[in-house]
Scaffold this active site. Structure first.
Site, mmCIF file in Angstrom:
data_model
loop_
_atom_site.group_PDB
_atom_site.id
_atom_site.type_symbol
_atom_site.label_atom_id
_atom_site.label_comp_id
_atom_site.label_asym_id
_atom_site.label_seq_id
_atom_site.Cartn_x
_atom_site.Cartn_y
_atom_site.Cartn_z
ATOM 1 N N ARG A 160 -5.339 -8.519 -9.779
ATOM 2 C CA ARG A 160 -5.862 -9.842 -10.133
ATOM 3 C C ARG A 160 -7.315 -9.713 -10.549
ATOM 4 O O ARG A 160 -7.903 -8.617 -10.491
ATOM 5 C CB ARG A 160 -5.769 -10.778 -8.923
ATOM 6 N N LYS A 196 0.811 -1.214 0.000
ATOM 7 C CA LYS A 196 0.000 0.000 0.000
ATOM 8 C C LYS A 196 0.847 1.269 0.000
ATOM 9 O O LYS A 196 0.490 2.267 -0.636
ATOM 10 C CB LYS A 196 -0.959 -0.006 1.194
ATOM 11 N N GLU A 256 -3.731 7.004 8.530
ATOM 12 C CA GLU A 256 -4.454 7.949 7.698
ATOM 13 C C GLU A 256 -5.745 8.343 8.401
ATOM 14 O O GLU A 256 -6.191 7.672 9.343
ATOM 15 C CB GLU A 256 -4.752 7.355 6.315
ATOM 16 N N HIS A 284 -14.795 -6.287 7.454
ATOM 17 C CA HIS A 284 -14.038 -5.619 6.398
ATOM 18 C C HIS A 284 -13.927 -6.451 5.121
ATOM 19 O O HIS A 284 -13.082 -6.186 4.279
ATOM 20 C CB HIS A 284 -12.629 -5.238 6.882
#
Length: 490
Positions: free
Chosen positions: A291, A115, A199, A234
């Site tokens: 993918r 990330k 973040e 999630h």
């Protein structure tokens, strides 16, 4: 390519094999001992056992998969999703063996698989990103200072993470260090990399992803968006396309941003760029999945494009056969992931044998699965049974077809997410389109499904009693007074 090996199992392996056969290419399936009699094994032209059931001895054994591919004269390896699909080292080993990896380049996978590296790669293109520290936390004091500047709550995320692992929401400063240590520990355990960053926590986001397609000559397009905001732990459970909140202008803007993300790392093949969308319809780059996505069928349903076929054509060097202007959205599509999980018990896996398994069918209904009646759901792998997909000329029609399909889908022997799907597709928030990633937290409880099941049982009992009473009227004895005989009406 004359022969392709599918390095996966279950529904995605079978789905890929069908396209391979459609294209007139020979296929090889691989399987673990637990999957010996699975449909994907029987469907392929050839099948080879990898080893015992555990993934690290079968589907994650990249060296053995490549060795078998070379022995069998395979030209290409399709990894599906999960397992080795985003493993840049495996992709490089496939290429080094002289075999086509049906996916992006190892370099692009390496960048987008981290990330922090992905954020660094795309930042020069002015793509919006959530405020925070876009590098691994090394100075806790500086991290806490930054967190105070951007404002709590903040989100601590694993750099190499996914699926909600290595992720912690921090509501106040005094919890920061403890939550950071927990996130780092979990990330290290799950991914072998404990790097985390922070973040701003977007409090009520929607999860919007853009499907992209790019060839090896740099031609890149997007195939519109998928709404993936209905999640548990999630992880996505319900997806749809198009989103009910994107305007044509915002769709165009997000699509262009996704294309730039792909171009930033010279990407080719299929890929998905994920964004968060806040309450004011501002979007922020989240990550790129290198993918085929689980939810790719909804994109296929609204575009008419077989994404697996395009992957294979790109892998063998063909140019895209259409441009952005050629693409339009046709109707609306929904997907429910049918997991062997118990929605009445915190979605815990429900392992067992499918004593009854009857799939729905009909116009606008698609079932991608990898099981048949009598098969057992193995404990070793992801508990997905199938993807139930519907398509209609508009959202209301797609939802109605989904409700009917859920009712017609008969699975016994294990608990499934079908009741949860019924709950979602009947909920006012979903029907109105006014929901976010906190849908489950805000609206769902196991008691609500139990209440609905009881109401359905009561309704069924009332119908049964009424039917019995009507039947009694038809079949009750009629006395013939002239003879004393009794007869039954026909």
């Amino acid at each position: 390519m004359q022969k392709i090996l599918v390095a996966n199992r279950g529904e995605i392996a079978l789905r890929i094999l069908r396209t391979i056969r459609k294209m007139g290419i020979r296929s090889v399936a691989v399987f673990s001992e637990a999957d010996r009699n699975s449909p994907h094994v029987l469907y392929a032209d050839e099948a080879v056992c990898l080893g015992p059931a555990p993934s690290n001895q079968s589907y994650l054994n990249g060296d053995k998969i490549i060795s078998l591919a070379k022995q069998l004269g395979v030209d290409g390896i399709h990894p599906g999703y999960g397992f080795l699909s985003e493993n840049a080292v495996f992709a490089q080993s496939v290429e080094d063996a002289g075999i086509n990896f049906i996916g992006p380049s190892p370099a692009a996978m390496h960048i987008m698989g981290n990330k922090l590296a992905a954020k660094d790669c795309v930042k020069k293109y002015n793509i919006p990103m959530v405020p925070g520290i876009n590098n691994a936390i090394e100075d806790i004091g500086l991290a806490k200072k930054t967190a105070g500047e951007i404002g709590y709550p903040i989100l601590i995320k694993a750099s190499a993470g996914g699926g909600g692992k290595g992720m912690r929401v921090v509501e106040k400063e005094e919890d920061f260090e403890e939550q950071m240590q927990r996130a780092s520990s979990e990330a290290s355990s799950a991914f072998g990399d404990g790097a985390v960053f922070i973040e701003k926590y977007v409090s009520a986001p929607r999860h919007i992803e853009i499907q992209i397609l790019a060839d090896k000559s740099g031609n890149t397009i997007h195939l519109f968006e998928r709404e993936c905001s209905i999640q548990r732990r999630h992880q996505k459970v319900v997806e749809e396309s198009p989103s009910s909140v994107l305007t044509p202008e915002l769709r165009k803007e997000m699509g262009a941003a996704a294309v730039m993300v792909a171009k930033s790392c010279n990407y080719f093949s299929t890929g998905t760029v994920e964004f968060l969308l806040d309450e004011s319809l501002h979007f922020y780059f989240l990550e790129m999945n290198t993918r085929l996505q689980v939810e790719h069928p909804v994109t296929e349903m609204i575009t008419g494009i077989d994404l697996v076929e395009e992957q294979i054509k790109i892998a063998r060097g063909e140019l895209l056969r259409f441009t952005q202007d050629d693409l339009t959205i046709n109707g609306h599509s929904l997907e429910l992931r049918v997991y062997a999980e118990d929605p009445l018990n915190n979605f815990l896996p429900s392992i067992g044998t499918l004593t009854k398994y009857i799939k729905p069918a009909g116009e606008g209904i698609r079932v991608d699965d990898g099981y048949e009646e009598g098969m057992t759901i193995p404990i070793y792998y992801d508990p997905m049974i199938a993807k139930l997909v519907t398509h209609g000329k508009n959202r209301a029609e797609a939802i109605q077809k989904m409700k009917e399909a859920i009712s017609a889908y008969k699975i016994e022997g294990v608990a499934t997410t079908l009741p949860f799907g019924s709950f979602v597709f009947n909920h006012p928030a979903f029907l109105s389109g006014k929901f976010d990633t906190h849908f489950v937290k805000k609206f769902y409880t196991a008691e609500k499904i139990k209440d609905q099941q009881q109401a359905n049982a009561n309704a069924a009992a009332i119908v049964a009693v009424r039917y019995w009473m009507e039947l009694q009227k038809i079949t009750r004895p009629v006395e013939n007074k002239s003879t004393g005989w009794k007869r039954r009406q026909a």
